[in-house]
Every structure is written in C-alpha cells, then in structure tokens.
Enzyme design. Structure first.
Site, mmCIF file in Angstrom:
data_model
loop_
_atom_site.group_PDB
_atom_site.id
_atom_site.type_symbol
_atom_site.label_atom_id
_atom_site.label_comp_id
_atom_site.label_asym_id
_atom_site.label_seq_id
_atom_site.Cartn_x
_atom_site.Cartn_y
_atom_site.Cartn_z
ATOM 1 C CB ALA A 1 -75.984 -18.937 28.437
ATOM 2 C CE LYS B 1 -76.177 -23.266 18.358
ATOM 3 N NZ LYS B 1 -75.937 -22.808 19.750
ATOM 4 C CG ASP C 1 -73.688 -18.793 25.472
ATOM 5 O OD1 ASP C 1 -74.853 -19.167 25.262
ATOM 6 O OD2 ASP C 1 -72.979 -19.261 26.394
#
Length: 302
Positions: free
Chosen positions: A36, A224, A256
């Site tokens: 990540a 998100k 990411d």
C-alpha cells in the site's frame, strides 16, 4: 530531499494467475511487487513529486527484486533495511466469479519485525508529508509502536501526516481492537482516508457524515464510497465528487491509487474538487487492470 513524501510500510512479492483464472487451476503465475505505502510512493514519483519508502525486506531474491523495482520508479529507498533473519512477505491473488480473494504469507516477515528503532531511518528533515496506513500497526506490537512514534515526531517537526485506515480484518486479533486502534490513529492525522464500507464495519457508521461525526478528525477526512464517489470534510466544508463510470476488472490497489492522486493534488495546492477528481482518475486506472500499481507517468489517456 526538500518536500519529500515519506511512506512507511510493508511491501510484498505478489503472485497472480497470468490467465486470470483461480490459483487452483491456473498453470502460469506472474510475480509482481505490491504494498500500500510503496504504491503511493511510486505514483507520487510518477507524478513528479519526491517520494521515499521506508521498510524492511528479507535478504532474499524477492526482497532484492522489490527494492530494485521501487527504486526503478524514482523512489528513494535509502531507508529500507535488509533483515538477514526474516523473509520477505508474499501474497497470492485468487480471482474468482465472486471477485478476487487474497492469501497472505507474511507472518514473521522482515517488515513485521519493524519497531521504534526503525524510526531512526525515517528522515523527516525537509519532508512535507508522512504517509502511513492501518496495515502497519496490525503487523506486530513493534510496528504499532513505530507508527505512534512517527506520528508524534512528525507533529513535532511540523510535517503533515496522512493516514489511510486500510482495515485488513485478517491481520487483527479482533474487530474491537482494530476499531479502537484505527480510530485513535485517524484522530491524530492531518489527512485521513477511509472507505465508507470500512467505517460501517469498524464503527457502525453508515454514511460519510456519520464517519466524520464519529472520528471528529483534527484535519481533513476523505470518505471513499466505491462507484458512488468521494467526500472531503475540511475546514472549508464538505466537498463531494462522484466517481466516473469505470468497467472494473479488479478493485485491489484502487484505494492506494486514489490516495496518491489526492495527495498529489494536495502537494500542488489544487482545490478540493481537483484533488478528489485526480484521486478518482488514478483509481480508475487501477480498477481497469489486474495490477495493484499501474504506472502513471502522465495523466494522459486511461
């Protein structure tokens, strides 16, 4: 390196069926690099920013492959330590009709052995941003202590802290432990990324507004919500930007990519809407690929 974004966390060798079939039946496998924090570092380097990645890898071919690949994208890897007593972590992607599942082989890995002593390799002098995720504190007690120490040092140095909640259920001893730890770390960061679904799983918060109310962040919060869009909460207020329609091949790595796009816009002084749009753009590239990282040297096409 003045203006460097420092990213700390584990990167593993990634094994994926070359034909897109499940691991049980695929005859050919592809070896790649995935993590990540290093993914964010690579995207930022692609987009013209200075980025550094700090971690540990094993003294093995996979560790050397990982470091070379990330350095090859223009990321500073001087802070990576080779641990001769532990292996580099590996994970396998297993595509299937219901989506892609992931199988980790990272217990006892070199990166999981990081601790407070590794903070000495994190050069915050002249850094603008420190990027961390909720994966690292789940790897070991030492890693958890390292994350807390780095947040404290960054605050003292006037370096912005970016924190992606990135909840990986399989890495935590319990949901309650993850919920408390990730909440507390998010409250200490200047920029926080969290998926709406993560918030609901961790804290029972069903909406972006409920996540914001629960975390009460001291800085900026970005929630998100998959194909719906992303919402930023900041001192300036609330900003929502819908996600563009994308034909999804695989979702792994999209979060990411989104974080990297948003942070690139933040570093350039872009508006809230522009930052969110750039996050969506990079995430869209990843969603259309089986790779966690899709080089983004330019913003043209795709």
């Amino acid at each position: 390196m003045t203006g460097t974004t420092v990213c700390l966390g584990e990167t593993m060798a990634q094994v994926t069926p070359a034909d897109g079939q499940g691991l049980q039946h695929s005859r050919e496998l592809r070896l790649a690099v995935a993590g990540a924090e290093s993914t964010v570092a690579q995207y930022l380097a692609d987009l013209g920013h200075r980025a550094a990645w700090v971690s540990r890898v094993g003294d093995d071919p996979l560790g050397r492959r990982i470091v070379a690949a990330i350095a090859g994208r223009g990321v500073d890897v001087a802070g990576v330590r080779v641990d001769p007593e532990a292996p580099t972590g590996v994970y396998f992607k297993d595509p299937g009709p219901q989506g892609t599942s992931v199988h980790y082989y990272r217990r006892g890995s070199a990166a999981s052995r990081m601790g407070p002593s590794d903070a000495e390799r994190v050069d915050l002098a002249g850094a603008r941003l420190l990027h961390l995720t909720g994966i690292t504190p789940a790897l070991s007690q030492g890693c958890s202590e390292l994350v807390e120490l780095l947040m404290e040092r960054a605050a003292q140095a006037g370096v912005l802290v970016s924190f992606d909640v990135n909840h990986r259920p399989a890495l935590w001893s319990s949901l309650d432990h993850a919920a408390v730890t990730l909440r507390d770390l998010a409250r200490r960061a200047d920029v926080v990324f969290v998926g709406r679904d993560e918030g609901e799983r961790l804290w029972g918060t069903a909406t972006a507004e409920e996540i914001h109310a629960h975390l009460a962040p001291r800085g900026t919060l970005i929630v998100k919500d998959g194909e719906v869009g992303a919402t930023e909460f900041s001192e300036a207020g609330r900003q929502f930007v819908p996600a563009p329609a994308v034909e999804v091949i695989e979702a792994v790595g999209a979060g990411d990519a989104f974080a990297a796009g948003y942070l690139s816009g933040l570093l350039r002084g872009s508006s809230s809407a522009e930052r969110l749009a750039l996050g969506h753009h990079l995430a869209g590239r990843t969603l259309r690929s089986i790779e966690d990282y899709v080089p983004a040297d330019t913003l043209e096409g795709n």
